[in-house]
Design a protein around this motif. Structure first.
Motif, PDB file in Angstrom:
ATOM      1  N   GLU A 169       0.854  -1.184   0.000  1.00 47.03           N
ATOM      2  CA  GLU A 169       0.000   0.000   0.000  1.00 47.03           C
ATOM      3  C   GLU A 169       0.889   1.232   0.000  1.00 47.03           C
ATOM      4  O   GLU A 169       1.853   1.321   0.758  1.00 47.03           O
ATOM      5  CB  GLU A 169      -0.880   0.001   1.257  1.00 47.03           C
ATOM      6  CG  GLU A 169      -1.661   1.293   1.393  1.00 47.03           C
ATOM      7  CD  GLU A 169      -2.732   1.263   2.477  1.00 47.03           C
ATOM      8  OE1 GLU A 169      -2.959   0.187   3.076  1.00 47.03           O
ATOM      9  OE2 GLU A 169      -3.328   2.320   2.715  1.00 47.03           O
ATOM     10  N   ALA A 197      -2.501   0.598  -4.374  1.00 43.91           N
ATOM     11  CA  ALA A 197      -1.724  -0.642  -4.314  1.00 43.91           C
ATOM     12  C   ALA A 197      -0.626  -0.579  -5.368  1.00 43.91           C
ATOM     13  O   ALA A 197      -0.905  -0.404  -6.547  1.00 43.91           O
ATOM     14  CB  ALA A 197      -2.628  -1.841  -4.575  1.00 43.91           C
ATOM     15  N   VAL A 255      -6.168  -0.310  -2.608  1.00 47.77           N
ATOM     16  CA  VAL A 255      -5.932  -1.316  -1.570  1.00 47.77           C
ATOM     17  C   VAL A 255      -7.237  -1.933  -1.064  1.00 47.77           C
ATOM     18  O   VAL A 255      -7.317  -3.133  -0.821  1.00 47.77           O
ATOM     19  CB  VAL A 255      -5.141  -0.675  -0.414  1.00 47.77           C
ATOM     20  CG1 VAL A 255      -5.232  -1.508   0.833  1.00 47.77           C
ATOM     21  CG2 VAL A 255      -3.692  -0.499  -0.844  1.00 47.77           C
TER      22      VAL A 255
END
Ligand code: ADP
Ligand code: MG
Length: 633
Positions: free
Chosen positions: A405, A411, A451
């Motif tokens: 992250e 991400a 994420v």
């Protein structure tokens, strides 16, 4: 009778002494154990004289676990204490249970959310306990057959198993007292069984349709080694689903609406399965279905009727086929062989559909039920050291991208999916704030940009590194995936050498959906995700600029600004804040640019002032060095 060799006391055993190792196909429906004997792999018969042991465990009242055919017989009379398809639950949490076949057939204790348990008369049993019982039984079959202890086993898992599922499989082996030499992917084992490494030029598709899982893989031979180019599949599709479709067909023909009673459900499934298997060899089959003791149905089912019932399910296997071909950037003319694996590939419609899809005859020479165990045994023999000159090296791939992250909940992928393992990949990260001395690392798995849409694997912290301005700290993060597909992540701050490491032993059940749907989502949401990523990047950038300007104003605002200039900058700051509350990335970007333009002369005056300050009594080189340091990103 062969002479037994005995070595001298204190001497190492003779170099050619065999070390017995086995290959185990721990299937959803059936499990097999195989070993290499006199140079060739053979599947070992169990106590019933069968080579395949149903992956069914009956937990008796006294606590004993009965495995295999005898357990399967209990399935009709005592369904709640007879656990089958437990592999579907390996490494899964309570949240994953909803809507699954298992949820409809068993009672669960979900008190431990990370590891739900089947409620049986012998107590609560997790999927790991059930698998351990099966492995323990296979271990006994093997030790009796080889007449001694085992060095260990190679156990196969579906290519789509994630870290949690692989770890659960290892845990089950540990519980069964069986050392694991390696976990390998089922299609990879099938390719080994076919000796495909001897074909120097081919690209091969392995189509594996078992009882509960579907895997499709593309393997390429490269100078004696083979590499998995791409994998896809469906963790909830197989011959079990054919059985359900046949039960529906039979129910509609018999006019039966109520199969609520679990015993009746099991009886119907058993009847459907026998029918399905018989229809692989016969054009039509007589059915005598004992519905619930009082009602029954007799009739004839043709293969054509069966084909209609399962047509949709067979078609469903073709879209992952399409996807692997796209992932590997291949078309049908590149494929030299299509290997059929799994009991459900005995269904003629499956063979025909796959042949048609890849436009070639499919390979069924090696018994599709045994091919995985045979390959695992060959691999186990190599790993046990019985073939020192063997150059067989297996390359598997990771099924989903692994990453970290970053700011803004994004991400960052570090190891992309379908990368061959074992692998080590490093990437540098830096700090976001001045004076930051710790970093929170969040390891995620998945294809999505945000994420929140990925699977969380682990969190850890790197702390105690020296305080520097934002962006000046260099942190090297290393992702290592071992040959079993298990992940270790380490982070090191390069100046101080401060190090933090985590083995990703993922907590069971963090999954919020299976890999198949994660992959599908990543495609469905690609455009939307990219938009969100750009927006988040603008946000992070805007916040960084706002913080820098605020810090400068607090330090020097009085000295270098008149009231008019100050008001203008404040106005720009307000506009950036307003843009930040909206969803328009372009608006944020232009507000930030306006703020940077509006504050440019203030920033320049500050800079000049600090240069003057620095210049007093210092050599020019030192000043330049200082300036460069403060300008680092
Ligand atoms: P798994 O890998 O999931 O343990 P297998 O490869 O043993 O599964 O395949 C089991 C499935 O194959 C079951 O659904 C079983 O009914 C089916 N099957 C086995 N033999 C036949 C057959 N002759 N015709 C059709 N299906 C079969
Ligand atoms: Mg299988």
């Amino acid at each position: 009778m062969a002479l037994l060799q005995i070595s001298e006391p204190g001497q190492a055993p003779a170099p050619h002494q065999r070390r017995d190792a086995v290959g185990i196909d721990l299937g959803t429906t059936n499990s097999l154990v195989a070993a290499v004997r006199s140079g060739s792999a053979v599947v070992l018969a169990n106590h019933d004289g069968d080579v395949s042991t149903p992956s069914v465990v009956y937990f008796a009242e006294d606590g004993t676990a009965i495995v295999g055919r005898e357990a399967e017989a209990q399935s009709v009379v005592d369904p709640m204490n007879t656990i089958r398809s437990a592999k579907r639950l390996m490494g899964k949490g309570s949240a994953d249970l909803a809507g699954t076949w298992l949820a409809g057939h068993y009672t669960f204790d979900t008190g431990d959310e990370a590891m739900p348990a089947f409620v049986t008369q012998a107590g609560n049993k997790s999927a790991i306990d059930v698998s351990a019982a099966i492995l323990s039984r296979l271990k006994t079959v093997a030790t009796e057959s080889v007449g001694g202890d085992l060095v260990g086993a190679v156990i196969t898992v579906p290519a789509y198993f994630d870290d949690a599922q692989r770890q659960a499989t290892k845990d089950a082996a540990t519980l069964a007292g069986l050392p694991v030499l390696r976990l390998i992917n089922e299609p990879t084992a099938a390719a080994v069984a076919y000796g495909l490494d001897r074909d120097e030029t081919g690209t091969v598709v392995v189509y594996d349709l078992g009882g509960g899982t579907f895997d499709i893989s593309v393997l390429k031979m490269q100078s004696g080694l083979f590499e998995v180019l791409a994998t896809a599949g469906d963790t909830a599709l197989g011959g079990d689903d054919f059985d359900e479709a046949v039960v529906e067909l039979l129910s509609s023909l018999a006019g039966v609406l109520d199969l609520e009673d679990r015993g009746a459900q099991r009886r119907a499934l058993k009847c459907a399965r026998d029918l399905k298997e018989a229809l692989s060899d016969q054009e039509s089959v007589e059915v005598d279905w004992d519905i619930d003791g009082s009602r029954s149905w007799q009739g004839t089912i043709s293969r054509a009727q069966f084909n209609t019932a399962i047509e949709g399910l067979v078609k469903k296997t073709l879209s992952p086929c399409r996807r692997v071909m796209r992932d590997a950037d291949l078309d049908n003319s590149d494929i030299s062989a299509v290997v059929m694996v799994g009991g459900a590939t005995r269904v003629p419609l499956v063979r025909d559909s796959v042949s048609e899809f890849f436009n070639q005859t499919v390979l069924t020479d090696i018994n599709p039920d045994q091919v995985v165990a045979v390959g695992a045994a060959i691999q186990a023999d190599v790993l046990a050291g019985n073939k020192p000159d063997s150059d067989l090296l297996l390359l598997d791939v990771i099924p989903l991208s692994l990453g970290l992250e970053t700011m803004g909940g994004l991400a960052e992928k570090i190891v992309p999916r379908n990368t061959t393992i074992p692998i080590a990949r490093a990437q540098e990260f830096t700090t976001y704030k001045d004076g930051q001395t710790a970093l929170a690392l969040h390891v995620v798995q998945g294809e999505r940009e945000l994420v929140d849409d990925c699977r969380s694997l682990a969190r850890f912290e790197l702390s105690g590194f020296p305080s520097r301005v934002a962006g000046a700290v260099r942190i090297q993060v290393l992702f290592q995936v071992d040959a079993d597909g298990l992940l270790t992540v380490s982070a090191m701050e390069k100046e101080s050498g401060v190090l933090a490491t985590i083995d990703v032993k993922p907590s069971y059940g963090l999954s919020d959906g299976d890999i198949e749907s994660m992959l599908k989502d990543s495609m469905d949401y690609a455009a939307e995700d990219m938009h969100k990523r750009l927006l988040q990047e603008q946000r992070v950038d805007a916040e960084r600029v706002l913080e820098a300007i605020a810090a400068a104003l607090a330090a020097d605002g009085e000295d270098h600004l008149d009231d008019g200039e100050r008001a203008a900058i404040d106005g720009h700051i307000e506009l950036v804040s307003q843009a930040l509350s909206g969803e328009d990335g372009d608006a944020i970007k232009s507000a930030v640019e306006a703020l940077e333009r509006g504050s440019a002369s203030f920033v320049e005056r500050r800079m000049n002032a600090s240069v003057k300050q620095l210049m007093a009594g210092q050599h020019v080189d030192a000043v330049v060095a200082k300036l460069e340091e403060s300008e680092e990103p």
